[in-house]
Structure formats: C-alpha cells, structure tokens
Design a protein around this motif. Structure first.
Motif, PDB file in Angstrom:
ATOM      1  N   VAL A 261       0.832  -1.208   0.000  1.00 28.90           N
ATOM      2  CA  VAL A 261       0.000   0.000   0.000  1.00 28.90           C
ATOM      3  C   VAL A 261       0.864   1.254   0.000  1.00 28.90           C
ATOM      4  O   VAL A 261       0.644   2.193  -0.771  1.00 28.90           O
ATOM      5  N   ILE A 262       1.899   1.285   0.852  1.00 33.20           N
ATOM      6  CA  ILE A 262       2.680   2.508   1.030  1.00 33.20           C
ATOM      7  C   ILE A 262       3.909   2.532   0.121  1.00 33.20           C
ATOM      8  O   ILE A 262       4.440   3.599  -0.205  1.00 33.20           O
ATOM      9  N   GLY A 263       4.377   1.374  -0.290  1.00 33.04           N
ATOM     10  CA  GLY A 263       5.543   1.334  -1.163  1.00 33.04           C
ATOM     11  C   GLY A 263       6.849   1.535  -0.425  1.00 33.04           C
ATOM     12  O   GLY A 263       7.813   2.076  -0.970  1.00 33.04           O
ATOM     13  N   CYS A 264       6.909   1.108   0.830  1.00 33.23           N
ATOM     14  CA  CYS A 264       8.106   1.272   1.639  1.00 33.23           C
ATOM     15  C   CYS A 264       8.986   0.024   1.534  1.00 33.23           C
ATOM     16  O   CYS A 264       8.639  -0.963   0.885  1.00 33.23           O
ATOM     17  N   ASP A 265      10.154   0.067   2.210  1.00 37.89           N
ATOM     18  CA  ASP A 265      11.092  -1.052   2.167  1.00 37.89           C
ATOM     19  C   ASP A 265      10.926  -2.019   3.334  1.00 37.89           C
ATOM     20  O   ASP A 265      11.559  -3.083   3.345  1.00 37.89           O
ATOM     21  N   GLY A 266      10.101  -1.664   4.304  1.00 39.69           N
ATOM     22  CA  GLY A 266       9.884  -2.571   5.429  1.00 39.69           C
ATOM     23  C   GLY A 266       8.796  -2.057   6.347  1.00 39.69           C
ATOM     24  O   GLY A 266       8.487  -0.861   6.364  1.00 39.69           O
ATOM     25  N   ILE A 267       8.188  -2.973   7.073  1.00 39.38           N
ATOM     26  CA  ILE A 267       7.190  -2.592   8.082  1.00 39.38           C
ATOM     27  C   ILE A 267       7.424  -3.439   9.324  1.00 39.38           C
ATOM     28  O   ILE A 267       8.006  -4.525   9.268  1.00 39.38           O
ATOM     29  N   ALA A 268       6.954  -2.920  10.461  1.00 42.31           N
ATOM     30  CA  ALA A 268       7.001  -3.667  11.720  1.00 42.31           C
ATOM     31  C   ALA A 268       5.697  -3.443  12.468  1.00 42.31           C
ATOM     32  O   ALA A 268       5.115  -2.345  12.406  1.00 42.31           O
ATOM     33  N   ILE A 269       5.231  -4.472  13.151  1.00 41.90           N
ATOM     34  CA  ILE A 269       4.016  -4.400  13.963  1.00 41.90           C
ATOM     35  C   ILE A 269       4.434  -4.571  15.416  1.00 41.90           C
ATOM     36  O   ILE A 269       5.090  -5.561  15.772  1.00 41.90           O
ATOM     37  N   ILE A 270       4.059  -3.603  16.229  1.00 43.44           N
ATOM     38  CA  ILE A 270       4.510  -3.568  17.625  1.00 43.44           C
ATOM     39  C   ILE A 270       3.304  -3.572  18.536  1.00 43.44           C
ATOM     40  O   ILE A 270       2.329  -2.848  18.299  1.00 43.44           O
ATOM     41  N   PHE A 271       3.358  -4.384  19.602  1.00 47.95           N
ATOM     42  CA  PHE A 271       2.314  -4.396  20.619  1.00 47.95           C
ATOM     43  C   PHE A 271       2.857  -3.800  21.923  1.00 47.95           C
ATOM     44  O   PHE A 271       4.027  -4.023  22.271  1.00 47.95           O
ATOM     45  N   LYS A 272       1.990  -3.087  22.614  1.00 52.53           N
ATOM     46  CA  LYS A 272       2.347  -2.566  23.931  1.00 52.53           C
ATOM     47  C   LYS A 272       2.282  -3.695  24.943  1.00 52.53           C
ATOM     48  O   LYS A 272       1.280  -4.394  25.049  1.00 52.53           O
ATOM     49  N   ASP A 273       3.364  -3.876  25.699  1.00 53.54           N
ATOM     50  CA  ASP A 273       3.443  -4.939  26.708  1.00 53.54           C
ATOM     51  C   ASP A 273       3.908  -4.318  28.013  1.00 53.54           C
ATOM     52  O   ASP A 273       5.088  -4.365  28.358  1.00 53.54           O
ATOM     53  N   GLY A 274       2.939  -3.702  28.739  1.00 47.60           N
ATOM     54  CA  GLY A 274       3.303  -2.977  29.951  1.00 47.60           C
ATOM     55  C   GLY A 274       4.144  -1.771  29.591  1.00 47.60           C
ATOM     56  O   GLY A 274       3.745  -0.898  28.809  1.00 47.60           O
ATOM     57  N   ASP A 275       5.377  -1.713  30.152  1.00 54.32           N
ATOM     58  CA  ASP A 275       6.293  -0.620  29.836  1.00 54.32           C
ATOM     59  C   ASP A 275       7.243  -0.987  28.705  1.00 54.32           C
ATOM     60  O   ASP A 275       8.216  -0.276  28.461  1.00 54.32           O
ATOM     61  N   LEU A 276       6.944  -2.079  28.010  1.00 52.99           N
ATOM     62  CA  LEU A 276       7.798  -2.535  26.920  1.00 52.99           C
ATOM     63  C   LEU A 276       7.067  -2.442  25.587  1.00 52.99           C
ATOM     64  O   LEU A 276       5.836  -2.424  25.544  1.00 52.99           O
ATOM     65  N   CYS A 277       7.849  -2.398  24.513  1.00 55.54           N
ATOM     66  CA  CYS A 277       7.304  -2.471  23.159  1.00 55.54           C
ATOM     67  C   CYS A 277       7.759  -3.792  22.550  1.00 55.54           C
ATOM     68  O   CYS A 277       8.972  -4.031  22.407  1.00 55.54           O
ATOM     69  N   HIS A 278       6.790  -4.644  22.210  1.00 52.95           N
ATOM     70  CA  HIS A 278       7.080  -5.979  21.693  1.00 52.95           C
ATOM     71  C   HIS A 278       6.917  -5.969  20.170  1.00 52.95           C
ATOM     72  O   HIS A 278       5.822  -5.771  19.658  1.00 52.95           O
ATOM     73  N   TYR A 279       8.015  -6.181  19.448  1.00 53.84           N
ATOM     74  CA  TYR A 279       7.986  -6.221  17.986  1.00 53.84           C
ATOM     75  C   TYR A 279       7.555  -7.625  17.560  1.00 53.84           C
ATOM     76  O   TYR A 279       8.370  -8.559  17.511  1.00 53.84           O
ATOM     77  N   VAL A 280       6.252  -7.787  17.265  1.00 50.54           N
ATOM     78  CA  VAL A 280       5.685  -9.117  17.075  1.00 50.54           C
ATOM     79  C   VAL A 280       5.790  -9.617  15.636  1.00 50.54           C
ATOM     80  O   VAL A 280       5.774 -10.830  15.395  1.00 50.54           O
ATOM     81  N   GLU A 281       5.884  -8.708  14.652  1.00 52.38           N
ATOM     82  CA  GLU A 281       5.919  -9.166  13.256  1.00 52.38           C
ATOM     83  C   GLU A 281       6.595  -8.110  12.399  1.00 52.38           C
ATOM     84  O   GLU A 281       6.633  -6.919  12.749  1.00 52.38           O
ATOM     85  N   GLU A 282       7.153  -8.540  11.271  1.00 51.32           N
ATOM     86  CA  GLU A 282       7.799  -7.606  10.363  1.00 51.32           C
ATOM     87  C   GLU A 282       7.787  -8.167   8.944  1.00 51.32           C
ATOM     88  O   GLU A 282       7.611  -9.377   8.721  1.00 51.32           O
TER      89      GLU A 282
END
Length: 576
Positions: A41-62
């Motif tokens: 859709v955006i034509g970028c070179d990469g994407i990442a999906i991040i979930f909030k896990d308390g005070d952490l950011c969990h990179y769940v998929e890319e």
C-alpha cells in the motif's frame, strides 16, 4: 471512455488492504493481514508491527528487505514506537541520524534510514505500525495518512478479534447493539441484495457520470460496510467489505445529512486538502444520504473515481436523490413486512395457546365441578346423614383441585404476559421447606416410596413458597410418570455457591425428541391413563427456576429419569 482500461490508483490497493484487515477474526489473522498488505500500500522497504506490553514495546511481526527486531522487546522510553504510543501521534522521521527520538545504535546495523510510526488506536494505543525506507526520505501526506488508516483498521480488527475470542471462551450469549453486530450488517446486506432495482440504479449512476465505482453503504457511528457494489474498474471492494469510518466522508454526511459532491478534488476549495481524496487518490466524488421514513440515517449511495467528472448538475443530483429515496422506501417496506410477519406469527402462537387453554381447562374443570354438583345434589336430597362428612371432604378436595388449577393458570398468565414470575425472598430453613413438601406428597401417595437426602445450609435466601411449589411439581411428575414399584429419590446439595436439587424416578425413559418439549405449557406426558392436569406443572417449575437465575435439566435412560435444578444460592443469617 472504456472504464476497464483506466490505470489503477492507490484506492485499489488501499481499499483491498483495509477490507482484508477488517475481515480478520483472530488476533493472529489481524497481524498477518497487516503484515501482508502494508508494504504494497505505502511502497516502503519494510514494516514492523509492535504491541504494547506494559512498559515494553514488543515487535511481534515484520516484513522488510532486511532483518529488523521481530520477537524482541524494548523499553517504551527507548524506541520510537513507545514515543508514538505515549504521545498518541504519528512520528515522521525523514533521516534517522538526525532525530533525537532515535536510539541510533539499534538502527546502525539495519537498512533503515527513514521511517514513520503510527499508533494503533489513537485514543488508548495498544500498539503501533512502523514503515521504513532504506534512504533518507520524507513521506508524502497521502503515505502518512494511508499508514494512519491502516493503523485504525488494525485497531478495529484487533478489537473485533479480542471480542470474538472472549465470546468463544466464555460461551455466554450476549445481546449486541445494532451498531456493532456483524450479524445485523449481514442482514442489511441481505436486505439490499433483495432490492432488485439496486443493480440497475448503480449501473445508471455510472453511465450518467462516467465514473468507475458505485456502492450502497451501511453507515453507523463506527462502521462503513459495503452492501451492494458495482466496480467495473476493480477498486477491490465487495459486499461485506469495510473501510475505516474515519477515512471516509460518511461521518460528515451522517452528521449534516446533506449531499457531498465535488467534480475535481484538486480544484475544490473545500476538499482539495481533505484527507479522504488524498488517501484514496480520488478526484471526483458524490454521496447521497439514505434516510428512512422514521428519520433515521441508514447509509449512503455513493460514486467515486480517480479522474474528474461532471457531477454538479441537476440531472445527476436529482437522480442520486431519487435513487436514495427509492432505496429507503424499499428498506422501509421490507422492515414493515418483517414486522407484520413477526406479529402474525406471534398472533398465531397466541391463538393456538388460547385454544389449548380453553380446551384443557374445560376438560380438567369438568370432573371437580361434576363431583361438587353430585355432592350438593345428594346433600339436598338426603339431608345430613352419616355419609355427609365423607361427601363434604370429597367436595372440599374438588374445590382444592379447582383452586390449584386456577393458581396454575394465574402463574401461566404471569409468566407469559408479564416479566416472569415475581419472587418474595426470605431467609428460612431450606431443609425444613423441602422436607415439608416431601411429607405432603408422601401423605397424598402412601403407596409410593420416597427417599430423601438433604445436605443444604440451614438458612438460605430464596422464595421458599415458590421453591416448595417447584419441588412439589417435580415430585408429582415423578409419581405420575415413574414406575410404581420403584422408589422416587430427591437429593439436595449445596457446593461452591450453587444449589442442586435432583428428583429421580424409574420407569419408561423419555424419548429424546420429547425432552425439549417437556417444559412447554399444556404438554402432558404419556403417564397413567386418566391422569388429569393442565400440563403446566413442569412449565411453572421451569419458570420458578428461571426466576431464581437457575435452570432445570433432564436426563433419561432405561435405568432412571432425573430432573435436576441448578441455581445460585445465597446463604442467609439466622435471625434469633
């Protein structure tokens, strides 16, 4: 112009992506659809999906041209995704080496040189979606807005998935509001599909305007759902597909209920800077509100195209208004037909109930009335004799029988015509209540064996009179339909805040096809010949159980038949 030869626009890929994301029904499916669609859709070179896990950011998929941080967790204060979620805003970073929000040591070994990060659910973020470029780059406004639209679609998909999964795990039926019920939208789609004129209307719309896409959409405060579509240029939407309501103009139409139309967004002073034309690559647009006869806003009839079109003329505006009114008329007529059919079915059921009531009550009152008539005739004829006390006792028994029939009829009326049976809760000795009922039934049936096991708290808060009535009905049913040479057992136990009362008898098992009908009014079993009764005993017993937030279950086989009440129990405090 041949519409099929028109070039594709960002609307094709974006609308397909948003519709696919909206259809996700599990968290895993939502993550996967975002991963599969965002880069194209955006034509970028990469994407990442991040979930909030308390005070952490969990990179769940890319999905990227090189490895990023899938599976890793970072403190929220140390990454851009954390900044985006805490500030509830999109971060646009044209050069990662020149922004203080970037922990550059994390990016030094990656291809990332520019990025944008949008929060998933702006009000209370639960995650973020990041897009990356391998060269310093300033994304265009439409690319940022497309990213935000994907994030909003992901938020909706995750909320739907979490709701569906929670419902599946709890297995508790729920009443869902019409604004959020998928089943109700399916009904709307079916209703529009049932209007034979809609495809013709959409075809006329496209021929008049020379546009490439037309649709009838159901629009609520939170949802935009395509109900009928004509899409010769392949924009990608089908009936049932959704777009984020925030990315459309329909929220504005829902508010002011006026037509929105522009011939060319690039030259229109009101809409040239609007996010909707930029996100979807639109140049021309027209949308007419569909208003029902009760004044309710239902949705829109709309057409869109990536090229300019001549729309602001009386012929086009008049046709859209007429078609929207015709669609509303058909929807209203269909609703009236459904309401009439439901009312007719309800009246048919009530008529059948009245006929059953008159027939059964007339039959069951005949015998006690005849007994009283015979007794009074004999007393008038013979005067007072040695047999008179016996005759009076029989007459009193007949009156009691009639009184019981009247009480059952009153209970039926309360349960069917009102809000169910009313309760009068009191704290009393439950075991004593149950034993009193058992003794009454035993005295009335001295030739039958009844065994009891009562293991319940001494003081329980229930409607003791109603509970006694229910148990009496169950015991009477067991005596009527159970084997005479086998005992009847009643067991009452309380554990973990639940009261369980089981009444068991031997005899011929109940056919499985009949079990679901046992608790319907006026249903008499195949018991002893000559058995009298309105067939209301089990129905009233089930209503008493429901009034106590409980239910009665039935199991029956060659060995025994068991009626089991289960209901929440409130232990009381003895008053001295």
């Amino acid at each position: 112009m041949d519409q099929r030869t028109r070039p594709s626009t960002p609307l094709a890929s974006l609308s397909k992506a948003l519709a696919t994301i909206a259809r996700a029904r599990t968290v895993e499916a939502a993550i996967e659809t975002v991963r599969e669609t965002s880069r194209s859709v955006i034509g970028c070179d990469g994407i990442a999906i991040i979930f909030k896990d308390g005070d952490l950011c969990h990179y769940v998929e890319e999905d990227a041209i090189g490895p990023l941080w899938k599976g890793q967790k970072f403190p929220s204060i140390a990454c851009v995704s954390g900044w985006s979620m805490s500030n509830r805003a999109t971060a646009v970073i044209p050069d990662v080496t020149k922004d203080d929000r970037i922990p550059y040591e994390l990016y030094a070994g990656t291809f990332v040189r520019a990025m944008a990060m949008a929060p998933v659910r702006s009000e209370n973020p639960v995650g973020a979606i990041g897009v990356y470029w391998s060269q310093p780059y300033t994304p265009a406004d439409w690319e940022v807005e497309a990213l935000e639209a994907l994030a909003e679609a992901a938020a909706t998909a995750l909320e739907n998935a979490a709701f569906i999964e929670s419902m599946a795990s709890s297995r508790v039926p729920a009443k869902i509001d019409v604004e959020t019920s998928g089943e109700d939208f399916a009904h709307d789609i079916e209703r529009v599909a049932g209007i034979a004129a809609v495809p013709t209307m959409l075809d006329v719309v496209l021929r008049m305007t020379e546009m490439g896409f037309a649709a009838v959409a159901r629009v609520t405060e939170s949802r935009w759902v395509a109900c009928q579509v004509l899409d010769p240029v392949g924009f990608g939407l089908k009936p049932g597909d959704e777009l984020p309501i925030e990315s459309t103009l329909c929220n504005e139409i829902r508010s002011h209920r006026q037509t929105i139309v522009f011939d060319d967004a690039a030259e229109d002073p009101q809409y040239r800077d609007h996010h909707t034309p930029r996100i979807y690559g639109l140049r021309s647009y027209i949308s007419e509100p569909i208003i029902l006869e009760n004044g309710a806003f239902w949705g829109t009839l709309c057409a869109i195209d990536p090229n300019p079109a001549k729309l602001k003329n009386p012929a086009v505006l008049g046709a859209f208004k007429l078609f929207a009114e015709l669609i509303a008329h058909h929807l209203d007529a269909g609703k009236r037909l459904e309401t009439s059919s439901a009312a007719l079915e309800q009246e048919r059921a009530l008529a059948e109930l009245r006929e059953q009531f008159i027939a059964v009550l007339g039959h069951d009152l005949r015998n006690p009335i005849a007994a009283i008539d015979a007794g009074t005739t004999r007393l008038l004829r013979d005067g007072w004799t040695d047999r008179s006390p016996v005759i009076l006792k029989l007459m009193k028994a007949s009156l009691s029988r009639m009184s019981g029939l009247v009480e059952n009829v009153m209970d039926l009326a309360r349960a069917r015509m009102g809000d169910g049976l009313s309760l009068s809760l009191s704290e009393d000795d439950l075991a004593r209540t149950l034993q009193h009922v058992i003794d009454e039934v035993q005295v009335a049936n001295p030739d039958r064996e009844i065994t009891a096991s009562l293991n319940v708290p001494e003081i329980v808060s229930v409607d003791h009179l109603r509970l006694a009535q229910m148990v009496s009905n169950l015991l009477s049913n067991a005596i009527t339909h159970g084997a005479q040479d086998q005992p009847i057992t009643i067991r009452a136990e309380a554990s973990d805040g639940t009261l369980e009362i089981c009444v068991t008898n031997g005899g011929t098992p109940i056919e499985k096809s009949q079990i679901d009908k046992l608790f319907l009014p006026f249903r008499r079993g195949e018991g002893k010949s000559g058995t009298q009764g309105l067939g209301l005993g089990l129905y009233i017993a089930s209503q008493i159980a429901q009034a106590h937030a409980g239910r009665i279950d039935v199991s029956s086989n060659e060995e025994q038949t068991c009626f089991t009440l289960r209901m929440p129990m409130i232990a009381g405090t003895r008053v001295r």
